[in-house]
Design a protein around this motif. Structure first.
Motif, PDB file in Angstrom:
ATOM      1  N   VAL A 245       0.834  -1.209   0.000  1.00  0.00           N
ATOM      2  CA  VAL A 245       0.000   0.000   0.000  1.00  0.00           C
ATOM      3  C   VAL A 245       0.865   1.253   0.000  1.00  0.00           C
ATOM      4  N   ASN A 246       1.905   1.262   0.820  1.00  0.00           N
ATOM      5  CA  ASN A 246       2.787   2.416   0.874  1.00  0.00           C
ATOM      6  C   ASN A 246       3.421   2.693  -0.495  1.00  0.00           C
ATOM      7  N   GLN A 247       3.876   1.642  -1.156  1.00  0.00           N
ATOM      8  CA  GLN A 247       4.500   1.806  -2.472  1.00  0.00           C
ATOM      9  C   GLN A 247       3.473   2.225  -3.524  1.00  0.00           C
ATOM     10  N   ALA A 248       2.233   1.719  -3.400  1.00  0.00           N
ATOM     11  CA  ALA A 248       1.182   2.103  -4.352  1.00  0.00           C
ATOM     12  C   ALA A 248       0.785   3.561  -4.171  1.00  0.00           C
ATOM     13  N   ILE A 249       0.810   4.050  -2.926  1.00  0.00           N
ATOM     14  CA  ILE A 249       0.526   5.464  -2.672  1.00  0.00           C
ATOM     15  C   ILE A 249       1.645   6.334  -3.259  1.00  0.00           C
ATOM     16  N   ILE A 250       2.878   5.949  -3.005  1.00  0.00           N
ATOM     17  CA  ILE A 250       4.013   6.709  -3.541  1.00  0.00           C
ATOM     18  C   ILE A 250       3.965   6.746  -5.065  1.00  0.00           C
ATOM     19  N   ALA A 251       3.649   5.605  -5.679  1.00  0.00           N
ATOM     20  CA  ALA A 251       3.628   5.521  -7.143  1.00  0.00           C
ATOM     21  C   ALA A 251       2.479   6.317  -7.753  1.00  0.00           C
ATOM     22  N   GLY A 252       1.428   6.596  -6.960  1.00  0.00           N
ATOM     23  CA  GLY A 252       0.281   7.334  -7.485  1.00  0.00           C
ATOM     24  C   GLY A 252       0.140   8.743  -6.950  1.00  0.00           C
ATOM     25  N   LYS A 253       1.143   9.209  -6.186  1.00  0.00           N
ATOM     26  CA  LYS A 253       0.968  10.469  -5.450  1.00  0.00           C
ATOM     27  C   LYS A 253       0.836  11.694  -6.354  1.00  0.00           C
ATOM     28  N   ASP A 254       1.382  11.637  -7.558  1.00  0.00           N
ATOM     29  CA  ASP A 254       1.344  12.798  -8.455  1.00  0.00           C
ATOM     30  C   ASP A 254       0.334  12.643  -9.588  1.00  0.00           C
ATOM     31  N   LEU A 255      -0.466  11.599  -9.545  1.00  0.00           N
ATOM     32  CA  LEU A 255      -1.469  11.385 -10.593  1.00  0.00           C
ATOM     33  C   LEU A 255      -2.657  12.328 -10.389  1.00  0.00           C
ATOM     34  N   THR A 256      -3.266  12.731 -11.489  1.00  0.00           N
ATOM     35  CA  THR A 256      -4.517  13.490 -11.415  1.00  0.00           C
ATOM     36  C   THR A 256      -5.613  12.654 -12.062  1.00  0.00           C
ATOM     37  N   ILE A 257      -6.420  12.038 -11.219  1.00  0.00           N
ATOM     38  CA  ILE A 257      -7.569  11.246 -11.669  1.00  0.00           C
ATOM     39  C   ILE A 257      -8.766  11.748 -10.876  1.00  0.00           C
ATOM     40  N   GLY A 258      -9.665  12.452 -11.544  1.00  0.00           N
ATOM     41  CA  GLY A 258     -10.811  13.032 -10.862  1.00  0.00           C
ATOM     42  C   GLY A 258     -10.455  14.351 -10.194  1.00  0.00           C
ATOM     43  N   LYS A 259     -11.471  14.967  -9.573  1.00  0.00           N
ATOM     44  CA  LYS A 259     -11.326  16.286  -8.954  1.00  0.00           C
ATOM     45  C   LYS A 259     -11.127  16.217  -7.442  1.00  0.00           C
ATOM     46  N   GLY A 260     -11.216  15.015  -6.876  1.00  0.00           N
ATOM     47  CA  GLY A 260     -11.125  14.880  -5.424  1.00  0.00           C
ATOM     48  C   GLY A 260      -9.905  14.098  -4.998  1.00  0.00           C
ATOM     49  N   ASN A 261     -10.114  13.147  -4.088  1.00  0.00           N
ATOM     50  CA  ASN A 261      -9.035  12.288  -3.615  1.00  0.00           C
ATOM     51  C   ASN A 261      -8.851  11.139  -4.593  1.00  0.00           C
ATOM     52  N   GLY A 262      -7.737  11.143  -5.295  1.00  0.00           N
ATOM     53  CA  GLY A 262      -7.506  10.145  -6.330  1.00  0.00           C
ATOM     54  C   GLY A 262      -7.131   8.785  -5.768  1.00  0.00           C
ATOM     55  N   PRO A 263      -7.045   7.773  -6.639  1.00  0.00           N
ATOM     56  CA  PRO A 263      -6.730   6.410  -6.225  1.00  0.00           C
ATOM     57  C   PRO A 263      -5.235   6.162  -6.120  1.00  0.00           C
ATOM     58  N   LEU A 264      -4.889   5.008  -5.592  1.00  0.00           N
ATOM     59  CA  LEU A 264      -3.519   4.521  -5.562  1.00  0.00           C
ATOM     60  C   LEU A 264      -3.145   3.986  -6.950  1.00  0.00           C
ATOM     61  N   ASN A 265      -1.863   3.809  -7.174  1.00  0.00           N
ATOM     62  CA  ASN A 265      -1.398   3.130  -8.389  1.00  0.00           C
ATOM     63  C   ASN A 265      -1.189   1.656  -8.044  1.00  0.00           C
ATOM     64  N   HIS A 266      -2.235   0.868  -8.222  1.00  0.00           N
ATOM     65  CA  HIS A 266      -2.186  -0.537  -7.829  1.00  0.00           C
ATOM     66  C   HIS A 266      -1.207  -1.353  -8.667  1.00  0.00           C
ATOM     67  N   PHE A 267      -0.934  -0.910  -9.869  1.00  0.00           N
ATOM     68  CA  PHE A 267      -0.127  -1.713 -10.779  1.00  0.00           C
ATOM     69  C   PHE A 267       1.273  -1.140 -10.963  1.00  0.00           C
ATOM     70  N   PHE A 268       1.862  -0.623  -9.865  1.00  0.00           N
ATOM     71  CA  PHE A 268       3.217  -0.080  -9.957  1.00  0.00           C
ATOM     72  C   PHE A 268       4.239  -1.189 -10.225  1.00  0.00           C
ATOM     73  N   ASN A 269       3.923  -2.423  -9.837  1.00  0.00           N
ATOM     74  CA  ASN A 269       4.836  -3.558 -10.068  1.00  0.00           C
ATOM     75  C   ASN A 269       4.027  -4.846 -10.117  1.00  0.00           C
ATOM     76  N   PRO A 270       3.191  -5.026 -11.150  1.00  0.00           N
ATOM     77  CA  PRO A 270       2.282  -6.181 -11.170  1.00  0.00           C
ATOM     78  C   PRO A 270       3.015  -7.513 -11.260  1.00  0.00           C
ATOM     79  N   GLN A 271       2.520  -8.489 -10.501  1.00  0.00           N
ATOM     80  CA  GLN A 271       3.097  -9.821 -10.501  1.00  0.00           C
ATOM     81  C   GLN A 271       2.339 -10.737 -11.461  1.00  0.00           C
ATOM     82  N   LYS A 272       3.051 -11.697 -12.015  1.00  0.00           N
ATOM     83  CA  LYS A 272       2.395 -12.700 -12.840  1.00  0.00           C
ATOM     84  C   LYS A 272       1.511 -13.583 -11.952  1.00  0.00           C
TER      85      LYS A 272
END
Length: 279
Positions: A245-272
């Motif tokens: 979760v911490n890494q997903a927050i860091i990976a998504g911290k600068d994204l702009t998705i929507g006008k409010g509180n944006g999501p995490l970047n869940h796929f910063f390092n997807p596993q097979k």
């Protein structure tokens, strides 16, 4: 003669509400479970109308539909672990508890009780039913500080507050609880894992300067359930889940998705998809 190998994959069932904006609920659960190499299944409990700015409305899913969804999943694919999220009525609590009473795998329950703005999302009767029927089935519950306050019946604003009510939370009947420190007013966020007859475990992380934390609770509970499905013990699954979760927050911290509180970047390092060869 057929020499083709057959494979099992770790399966995780998410029993949760909907988020059309994609950041929380079963959407966050499915993304998390998939990103961690497990196979995601869903039972829909509610249809909130929401986006990154908040919940506009909540439509009920018929109780019979939830009962039949659970029956349909279990008769076909027995999940290796289960994550429970939004359960907003006493009837749903009773159905889910009845269906999971004989389940033998780990259950992670994220007791969604309070909105980001601090408003209760479920009534006192439902909270009582959750305590008496679902907590005893849960391997782990994952309340945030506002939800710990509801469960303890007193304000919770500091790490010391959380430590003082830890025995009280365990006395509600759960095997273990993860008291999340994401709402602490400090640069270091401390989360407590409390278990019966075990020393308290402390997990620390640095605060990330971002508003993109929508769905972080859903993501964490799903991540822990995913690691439990893979065979990790509870402290290790918790540590791995918090790190994800911490890494997903860091990976998504600068994204702009929507006008409010944006999501995490869940796929910063997807596993097979993890596969185990069957005998």
């Amino acid at each position: 003669m057929n020499n083709t190998s057959q494979y099992h994959v770790p399966t995780v069932l998410s029993i949760a509400g909907f988020d059309g904006s994609g950041g929380a609920g079963i959407q966050a659960d499915t993304k998390t479970i998939s990103a961690l190499g497990c196979y995601a299944m869903n039972v829909l409990t509610a249809l909130p109308v929401q986006n990154t700015q908040g919940v506009k409305n909540i439509f009920d899913i018929p109780a019979q539909a939830i009962r039949e969804q659970l029956d349909c999943i279990f008769e076909d694919t027995y999940p290796d672990s289960i994550k429970i999220g939004m359960v907003h009525s006493t009837a749903l609590v009773e159905i889910i508890a009845e269906k999971l009473e004989s389940y033998t795998g780990p259950i992670v329950f994220d007791p969604v009780m309070v909105s980001t703005s601090g408003h209760k999302l479920i009534n006192d009767d439902t909270i009582s039913a959750i305590k008496s029927l679902l907590f005893p089935l849960a391997t782990l519950i994952t309340p945030n500080m506002d939800e710990v306050a509801v469960l303890a019946g007193q304000p919770i604003t500091t790490l010391d507050d959380m430590e003082k009510v830890s025995d009280q939370i365990l006395d509600l009947g759960c095997q273990a609880a993860l008291l999340k420190g994401g709402h602490l007013k400090s640069e270091t966020l401390t989360t407590l894992l409390i278990q019966k007859d075990q020393p308290v475990r402390y997990y620390e992380s640095a605060r990330v300067d971002t508003k993109n934390t929508h769905g972080s609770g859903c993501t964490l509970s799903s991540a822990i359930a995913s690691y439990l499905a893979q065979g990790f013990d509870l402290p290790s699954a918790t540590q791995q889940g918090l790190a994800y979760v911490n890494q997903a927050i860091i990976a998504g911290k600068d994204l702009t998705i929507g006008k409010g509180n944006g999501p995490l970047n869940h796929f910063f390092n997807p596993q097979k998809l993890i596969t185990y060869e069957m005998d």
